[in-house]
Design a protein around this motif. Structure first.
Motif, PDB file in Angstrom:
ATOM      1  N   GLY A 132      55.369  68.134  44.270  1.00 32.97           N
ATOM      2  CA  GLY A 132      54.150  68.342  43.498  1.00 32.97           C
ATOM      3  C   GLY A 132      54.331  68.180  42.000  1.00 32.97           C
ATOM      4  O   GLY A 132      53.489  67.578  41.320  1.00 32.97           O
ATOM      5  N   TYR A 133      55.427  68.705  41.462  1.00 37.36           N
ATOM      6  CA  TYR A 133      55.659  68.674  40.021  1.00 37.36           C
ATOM      7  C   TYR A 133      56.342  67.398  39.537  1.00 37.36           C
ATOM      8  O   TYR A 133      56.132  66.947  38.410  1.00 37.36           O
ATOM      9  CB  TYR A 133      56.576  69.829  39.598  1.00 37.36           C
ATOM     10  N   GLY A 134      57.225  66.860  40.354  1.00 36.96           N
ATOM     11  CA  GLY A 134      58.147  65.826  39.887  1.00 36.96           C
ATOM     12  C   GLY A 134      57.486  64.507  39.532  1.00 36.96           C
ATOM     13  O   GLY A 134      56.624  64.011  40.264  1.00 36.96           O
ATOM     14  N   ARG A 135      57.920  63.936  38.424  1.00 34.81           N
ATOM     15  CA  ARG A 135      57.481  62.623  37.982  1.00 34.81           C
ATOM     16  C   ARG A 135      58.709  61.816  37.547  1.00 34.81           C
ATOM     17  O   ARG A 135      59.683  62.383  37.061  1.00 34.81           O
ATOM     18  CB  ARG A 135      56.502  62.731  36.808  1.00 34.81           C
ATOM     19  N   LYS A 160      65.088  62.706  44.378  1.00 33.03           N
ATOM     20  CA  LYS A 160      65.592  61.334  44.285  1.00 33.03           C
ATOM     21  C   LYS A 160      64.526  60.336  44.716  1.00 33.03           C
ATOM     22  O   LYS A 160      64.341  59.285  44.096  1.00 33.03           O
ATOM     23  CB  LYS A 160      66.860  61.183  45.118  1.00 33.03           C
ATOM     24  N   ALA A 161      63.788  60.680  45.782  1.00 32.13           N
ATOM     25  CA  ALA A 161      62.722  59.799  46.252  1.00 32.13           C
ATOM     26  C   ALA A 161      61.581  59.697  45.246  1.00 32.13           C
ATOM     27  O   ALA A 161      60.888  58.676  45.187  1.00 32.13           O
ATOM     28  CB  ALA A 161      62.191  60.305  47.595  1.00 32.13           C
ATOM     29  N   LYS A 162      61.398  60.740  44.438  1.00 35.12           N
ATOM     30  CA  LYS A 162      60.347  60.741  43.417  1.00 35.12           C
ATOM     31  C   LYS A 162      60.787  60.071  42.117  1.00 35.12           C
ATOM     32  O   LYS A 162      59.990  59.932  41.192  1.00 35.12           O
ATOM     33  CB  LYS A 162      59.916  62.179  43.111  1.00 35.12           C
ATOM     34  N   GLY A 163      62.052  59.672  42.038  1.00 36.18           N
ATOM     35  CA  GLY A 163      62.535  58.980  40.845  1.00 36.18           C
ATOM     36  C   GLY A 163      63.118  59.883  39.785  1.00 36.18           C
ATOM     37  O   GLY A 163      63.296  59.458  38.632  1.00 36.18           O
ATOM     38  N   LEU A 164      63.439  61.136  40.142  1.00 38.40           N
ATOM     39  CA  LEU A 164      64.067  62.043  39.192  1.00 38.40           C
ATOM     40  C   LEU A 164      65.573  61.810  39.168  1.00 38.40           C
ATOM     41  O   LEU A 164      66.167  61.377  40.157  1.00 38.40           O
ATOM     42  CB  LEU A 164      63.802  63.512  39.576  1.00 38.40           C
ATOM     43  N   LYS A 165      66.197  62.131  38.051  1.00 34.33           N
ATOM     44  CA  LYS A 165      67.650  62.163  37.963  1.00 34.33           C
ATOM     45  C   LYS A 165      68.120  63.507  38.486  1.00 34.33           C
ATOM     46  O   LYS A 165      67.511  64.548  38.225  1.00 34.33           O
ATOM     47  CB  LYS A 165      68.127  61.975  36.522  1.00 34.33           C
ATOM     48  N   ALA A 181      73.558  63.269  43.966  1.00 35.35           N
ATOM     49  CA  ALA A 181      73.478  63.568  42.539  1.00 35.35           C
ATOM     50  C   ALA A 181      73.862  62.371  41.677  1.00 35.35           C
ATOM     51  O   ALA A 181      74.788  61.624  42.000  1.00 35.35           O
ATOM     52  CB  ALA A 181      74.372  64.753  42.207  1.00 35.35           C
ATOM     53  N   ASP A 182      73.150  62.216  40.567  1.00 36.68           N
ATOM     54  CA  ASP A 182      73.565  61.261  39.533  1.00 36.68           C
ATOM     55  C   ASP A 182      74.730  61.834  38.744  1.00 36.68           C
ATOM     56  O   ASP A 182      75.512  61.088  38.157  1.00 36.68           O
ATOM     57  CB  ASP A 182      72.387  60.976  38.594  1.00 36.68           C
TER      58      ASP A 182
END
Length: 218
Positions: A132-135, A160-165, A181-182
């Motif tokens: 919900g929050y992740g961008r 990760k699927a939402k494109g966050l690091k 993890a990155d």
């Protein structure tokens, strides 16, 4: 890494020599976070037990002054004065610059509603919040001494699927979360309480680095 940031890393490793093994990963975590905040992103954090407390602790250091003053932005102060000159004086003096961070552990109503309403949703409450929050451009920090806390791993996969690091803060084994993890900061201990004792100076150092980068020089 600039000299001001290196200073905090040097202080950390002088006080905790065992963390020399994590120096490169701490630097990488700083770069991920600084790039995210510079681009208007936010940090989502999750953990269980003592790591839940650590998640909340990190938010407290990022969302208000840690060791440096963080005066409100000048343009924002002007807008306050235009809206309400009486309250603007107090607001402009008391509000502090913030690096936006959310501890997913704090949403008790949402988390319990999700557990109650979604069959088998007990390990997915953090993942639901990330969804919900992740961008894209945000960062997610998963804190788990074993690296295997399923609710934290599920959140990392979702992030990760939402494109966050993804930043993982774990013990020396790294666990399952490390593979997603990155950057995985694996403090060199295997006992839970010893891992937690080293997690605190690691994230304090990261908060000091970020504060100096965005709010001035010590």
């Amino acid at each position: 890494m600039n000299n001001k940031v290196q200073k905090h890393l040097n202080t950390l490793t002088e006080r905790y020599p065992a963390l020399l093994a994590c120096a490169d990963d701490i630097c990488k975590a700083y770069e991920i976070l600084s790039q995210s905040f510079a681009g208007g992103g936010k940090l989502l954090i999750a953990g269980n037990g003592g790591s839940c407390a650590d998640a909340q602790h990190i938010v407290g250091e990022l969302m208000k002054s840690f060791v440096l003053p963080r005066p409100a932005d000048g343009e924002f102060v002007k807008r306050l004065a235009a809206i309400d000159p009486t309250r603007a004086e107090t607001l402009s003096k008391k509000l502090q610059g913030a690096l936006p961070a959310i501890a997913l552990t704090d949403a008790q109503s949402l988390n319990t509603a999700y557990i109650n309403d979604v069959e088998g949703g007990g390990t997915l409450t953090f993942a639901q919040q990330v969804y919900g929050y992740g961008r894209e451009g945000d960062a997610f920090m998963g804190i788990s001494t074993s690296g295997n806390s399923e609710n934290v791993v599920q959140a990392a996969v979702t992030a990760k699927a939402k494109g966050l690091k993804i930043i993982a803060l774990t013990g020396e084994g790294g666990g399952k979360i490390a593979s997603f993890a990155d950057c995985a900061i694996r403090v060199p201990c295997r006992e839970t309480y010893k891992i937690q004792e080293l997690h605190l100076p690691v994230y304090h150092a990261l908060c000091l680095m970020l504060e100096e980068n965005f709010f001035g020089a010590l």
